[in-house]
Design an enzyme around this catalytic site. Structure first.
Site, PDB file in Angstrom:
ATOM      1  N   ASP A 140     -11.568   7.320 -30.852  1.00 34.74           N
ATOM      2  CA  ASP A 140     -10.652   7.107 -31.977  1.00 34.74           C
ATOM      3  C   ASP A 140     -10.702   8.365 -32.840  1.00 34.74           C
ATOM      4  O   ASP A 140     -11.684   8.575 -33.553  1.00 34.74           O
ATOM      5  CB  ASP A 140     -11.098   5.873 -32.754  1.00 34.74           C
ATOM      6  CG  ASP A 140     -10.377   5.694 -34.067  1.00 34.74           C
ATOM      7  OD1 ASP A 140      -9.251   6.186 -34.211  1.00 34.74           O
ATOM      8  OD2 ASP A 140     -10.972   5.078 -34.969  1.00 34.74           O
ATOM      9  N   HIS A 167      -4.546  11.317 -35.191  1.00 37.93           N
ATOM     10  CA  HIS A 167      -5.430  12.012 -36.136  1.00 37.93           C
ATOM     11  C   HIS A 167      -6.580  12.713 -35.425  1.00 37.93           C
ATOM     12  O   HIS A 167      -7.133  12.215 -34.439  1.00 37.93           O
ATOM     13  CB  HIS A 167      -5.929  11.063 -37.222  1.00 37.93           C
ATOM     14  CG  HIS A 167      -6.824   9.953 -36.767  1.00 37.93           C
ATOM     15  ND1 HIS A 167      -8.195  10.073 -36.710  1.00 37.93           N
ATOM     16  CD2 HIS A 167      -6.547   8.675 -36.395  1.00 37.93           C
ATOM     17  CE1 HIS A 167      -8.726   8.926 -36.316  1.00 37.93           C
ATOM     18  NE2 HIS A 167      -7.748   8.064 -36.112  1.00 37.93           N
ATOM     19  N   GLU A 202      -7.652  10.698 -41.644  1.00 42.10           N
ATOM     20  CA  GLU A 202      -7.191   9.318 -41.453  1.00 42.10           C
ATOM     21  C   GLU A 202      -8.290   8.320 -41.780  1.00 42.10           C
ATOM     22  O   GLU A 202      -8.039   7.261 -42.367  1.00 42.10           O
ATOM     23  CB  GLU A 202      -6.715   9.128 -40.001  1.00 42.10           C
ATOM     24  CG  GLU A 202      -6.013   7.795 -39.735  1.00 42.10           C
ATOM     25  CD  GLU A 202      -6.940   6.678 -39.273  1.00 42.10           C
ATOM     26  OE1 GLU A 202      -6.468   5.549 -39.105  1.00 42.10           O
ATOM     27  OE2 GLU A 202      -8.150   6.935 -39.085  1.00 42.10           O
ATOM     28  N   GLU A 203      -9.526   8.655 -41.394  1.00 43.08           N
ATOM     29  CA  GLU A 203     -10.631   7.706 -41.524  1.00 43.08           C
ATOM     30  C   GLU A 203     -11.046   7.443 -42.971  1.00 43.08           C
ATOM     31  O   GLU A 203     -11.807   6.516 -43.241  1.00 43.08           O
ATOM     32  CB  GLU A 203     -11.846   8.208 -40.730  1.00 43.08           C
ATOM     33  CG  GLU A 203     -11.621   8.362 -39.231  1.00 43.08           C
ATOM     34  CD  GLU A 203     -11.434   7.043 -38.507  1.00 43.08           C
ATOM     35  OE1 GLU A 203     -11.413   5.990 -39.171  1.00 43.08           O
ATOM     36  OE2 GLU A 203     -11.303   7.065 -37.275  1.00 43.08           O
ATOM     37  N   HIS A 245     -16.057   3.519 -33.871  1.00 47.86           N
ATOM     38  CA  HIS A 245     -16.764   4.144 -34.994  1.00 47.86           C
ATOM     39  C   HIS A 245     -18.277   4.163 -34.774  1.00 47.86           C
ATOM     40  O   HIS A 245     -19.045   4.041 -35.732  1.00 47.86           O
ATOM     41  CB  HIS A 245     -16.437   3.445 -36.324  1.00 47.86           C
ATOM     42  CG  HIS A 245     -15.036   3.668 -36.790  1.00 47.86           C
ATOM     43  ND1 HIS A 245     -14.590   3.246 -38.021  1.00 47.86           N
ATOM     44  CD2 HIS A 245     -13.973   4.258 -36.195  1.00 47.86           C
ATOM     45  CE1 HIS A 245     -13.324   3.576 -38.170  1.00 47.86           C
ATOM     46  NE2 HIS A 245     -12.930   4.194 -37.062  1.00 47.86           N
TER      47      HIS A 245
END
Length: 342
Positions: free
Chosen positions: A171, A63, A199-200, A310
């Site tokens: 990520d 992603h 995606e998140e 994150h």
């Protein structure tokens, strides 16, 4: 590949506004692509014909989006009130720099000497935070950062220590970097490289891409949380930096195909690629939507362990990243062998 990852991590791409990442990847992929598709959500799907054709449709997925922030309001003295896009721990952002386009800001909170004893015992809530963009009043702030403006952490991507990399958005720019590398060098078999969106915020883009391509086999490339710190009990560490690429058997969104798990493990061991699996069932990936598409898709996963995921300062090891590249490459080669299990 690491230089490519550094460039990708420097680009802004919060969920729903992945444009800068999308445009860069498309520019890099176009000279090598045999077909490019896009959809209404913004997924970028690139076909690169391999050195061998097989009777299976193969898909790799990573992603493009990252966690971020979005402007939701203002204070009378010109600060921005905001919400998070994706899952972010409010504790990691206090005092951090952010970017709304080319407008810089700093995340602030009420000064500690003004807080009560009870307030100091609790974790701050997002509603208690604000972003100081240097505006003189509310009207000025509204002009600089209109409602709905996306923002990202203002964080440099730098190598440090013994083979570590610090950056925002590892990520999942690491998965994107691996896929671009494989695409450019030509994969062993015809492969669809899917750079997905959102995606998140719920694995949204991958669902649409998988439905459109309807692959027989999919390998998802990700970053995953690591908790390999001294005070954390070993059984709770999920995975660890420098211990190799992660081959998950299960997470909160997917029970990975057993044949895929065993094949990836076998390939890692036969090719002396260090690997590990998760010690706890944690996190989720685009595989959660992909494997449920249509009649079901054979899905496996590879991931790089990431500390402080994150956050503005995620940390990963270059040797784990290179391990994911090596194992993904070897998996595609395996699919081109006559005696493969698929």
């Amino acid at each position: 590949m690491i230089e490519l990852l550094q460039k990708l991590c420097s680009l802004p791409g919060p969920s729903g506004y992945e444009d800068a990442v999308h445009d860069y990847i498309r520019t890099q992929a176009e000279p090598f692509a045999d077909e490019i598709r896009e959809d209404n959500l913004g997924n970028l799907m690139v076909l690169r014909k391999g050195r061998k054709q097989i009777n299976k449709t193969v898909m790799l997925a990573a992603h493009m989006d990252e966690v971020g922030i979005i402007c939701k309001g203002y204070t009378e003295d010109g600060c921005v009130k905001f919400g998070f896009v994706g899952g972010v721990d409010p504790r990691v952002v206090i005092g951090r720099r952010v970017l709304f386009g080319n407008v810089r800001g700093v995340v602030g909170i009420k000064a500690v000497h003004l807080t009560t004893r009870e307030e100091r015992k609790t974790m701050p809530k997002t509603k208690d935070l604000y972003i100081d963009i240097g505006a003189s009043d509310k009207k000025s702030a509204q002009k600089k950062v209109p409602l709905g403006t996306y923002g990202v952490f203002d964080s440099a991507c730098v190598p440090f220590g013994d083979g570590l990399l610090k950056a925002k958005a590892i990520d999942d720019r690491v998965g994107c970097a691996v896929m671009l590398t494989l695409l450019k060098e030509q994969p062993a078999v015809d492969t669809w490289f899917v750079f997905s969106v959102q995606e998140e915020v719920g694995l949204r883009g991958a669902r649409c891409a998988a439905f459109a391509l309807n692959p027989d086999i999919c390998l998802v490339l990700e970053g995953t949380t690591a908790a390999d710190l001294a005070e954390i009990d070993e059984a709770k560490r999920v995975c660890s930096l420098r211990h190799g690429v992660v081959i998950p058997f299960m997470d909160r969104s997917t029970i990975y195909n057993q044949k895929m798990f065993e094949t990836l493990r076998m390939l890692a061991e036969r090719n002396a690629i260090p690997w590990q699996t998760k010690h706890r069932i944690a996190g989720g990936t685009d595989a959660g939507r992909i494997h449920l598409t249509r009649e079901g898709i054979i899905t496996g996963g590879l991931a790089v362990p990431v500390r402080y995921i994150h956050s503005p300062s995620s940390v990963a090891a270059t040797e784990d990243m290179n391990g994911m590249l090596a194992l993904a490459r070897r998996f595609l080669e395996y699919l081109g062998e006559d005696n493969n299990e698929f």
